[in-house]
Motif scaffolding. Structure first.
Motif, PDB file in Angstrom:
ATOM      1  N   THR A 119     -18.304 -73.604  65.713  1.00  0.00           N
ATOM      2  CA  THR A 119     -19.109 -74.694  66.109  1.00  0.00           C
ATOM      3  C   THR A 119     -20.614 -74.433  65.737  1.00  0.00           C
ATOM      4  OG1 THR A 119     -17.932 -75.194  68.083  1.00  0.00           O
ATOM      5  CG2 THR A 119     -20.152 -76.099  68.226  1.00  0.00           C
ATOM      6  N   GLU A 120     -20.949 -73.203  65.876  1.00  0.00           N
ATOM      7  CA  GLU A 120     -22.442 -73.104  65.244  1.00  0.00           C
ATOM      8  C   GLU A 120     -22.306 -73.123  63.792  1.00  0.00           C
ATOM      9  OE1 GLU A 120     -22.703 -69.105  66.637  1.00  0.00           O
ATOM     10  OE2 GLU A 120     -22.875 -69.501  68.714  1.00  0.00           O
ATOM     11  N   ALA A 167     -22.482 -76.709  62.245  1.00  0.00           N
ATOM     12  CA  ALA A 167     -23.737 -77.514  62.276  1.00  0.00           C
ATOM     13  C   ALA A 167     -24.724 -76.792  61.336  1.00  0.00           C
ATOM     14  CB  ALA A 167     -24.320 -77.007  63.715  1.00  0.00           C
ATOM     15  N   SER A 168     -24.724 -75.409  61.323  1.00  0.00           N
ATOM     16  CA  SER A 168     -25.580 -74.899  60.260  1.00  0.00           C
ATOM     17  C   SER A 168     -25.246 -75.191  58.686  1.00  0.00           C
ATOM     18  CB  SER A 168     -25.287 -73.418  60.348  1.00  0.00           C
ATOM     19  OG  SER A 168     -25.930 -72.580  59.395  1.00  0.00           O
ATOM     20  N   ASN A 200     -23.808 -78.122  57.921  1.00  0.00           N
ATOM     21  CA  ASN A 200     -23.808 -79.532  57.939  1.00  0.00           C
ATOM     22  C   ASN A 200     -22.583 -80.080  57.477  1.00  0.00           C
ATOM     23  OD1 ASN A 200     -25.244 -82.128  58.211  1.00  0.00           O
ATOM     24  ND2 ASN A 200     -25.649 -82.128  56.392  1.00  0.00           N
ATOM     25  N   THR A 244     -18.220 -80.892  59.310  1.00  0.00           N
ATOM     26  CA  THR A 244     -17.451 -81.064  60.421  1.00  0.00           C
ATOM     27  C   THR A 244     -16.800 -79.807  61.132  1.00  0.00           C
ATOM     28  OG1 THR A 244     -15.326 -81.508  59.542  1.00  0.00           O
ATOM     29  CG2 THR A 244     -16.856 -83.291  59.880  1.00  0.00           C
TER      30      THR A 244
END
Length: 161
Positions: free
Chosen positions: A101-102, A105-106, A108, A110
């Protein structure tokens, strides 16, 4: 087809995502001509669980994103069993859902793409690929990207599935 056993110990991953990971690993198995009936287990865990495993088996007391345990590697003094009827046990892939998940996001992109990336990364380790040298890293990471792109999972987060 390879035999896949996927388990979500966190009870947090959508069934569609687990199905996607299964399909991507099947596709990778086909692309890499992995022996029919080879067995792989994938377990999705928490950071705490993967940190404990990393500490126990790798002497590193940190949460990591993926750990692979290859079954086909011969240890010292082990004897290879030769029998075409016995399924090939490739090994286990352990993935931290929190780290996935991290990192999604990092980077950019899915969560689904990151989970598939980590599954393929672990799968390649089971097949003997590594990234200890720059040359090995280039080969392994290039192969990961080509497998994901062949399946339609682009790096920029533009999924085509």
């Amino acid at each position: 087809m390879i035999e896949l056993d996927l388990m979500d110990e966190t009870n947090s991953i959508a069934e569609e995502t687990i199905t996607l990971v299964r399909k991507v690993l099947q596709s990778a198995g086909e692309q890499l001509s992995v022996k029919e009936g080879s067995e792989v287990s994938v377990t999705f865990v928490s950071n705490d669980t993967i940190q404990e495993m990393n500490k126990t088996y790798r002497n590193k007391d940190v949460a990591t994103d993926v750990i692979s345990f290859a079954m086909e590697e011969m240890g010292e003094g082990e004897v290879e069993i030769m029998n075409a009827d016995i399924p090939t046990l490739l090994g286990d892939i352990i993935i931290s859902v929190e780290r996935a998940t991290e990192q999604a996001a990092s980077y950019n992109h899915t969560f689904d793409r990151e989970l598939c990336f980590l599954a393929i990364h672990g799968f390649l380790h089971l097949l003997g690929y590594d990234h200890e040298t720059e040359e090995q890293e280039k080969e392994m990471f290039g192969l990961q990207e080509s497998i994901l792109q062949a399946f339609g999972l682009k790096r920029e987060g533009h999924e085509l599935y």
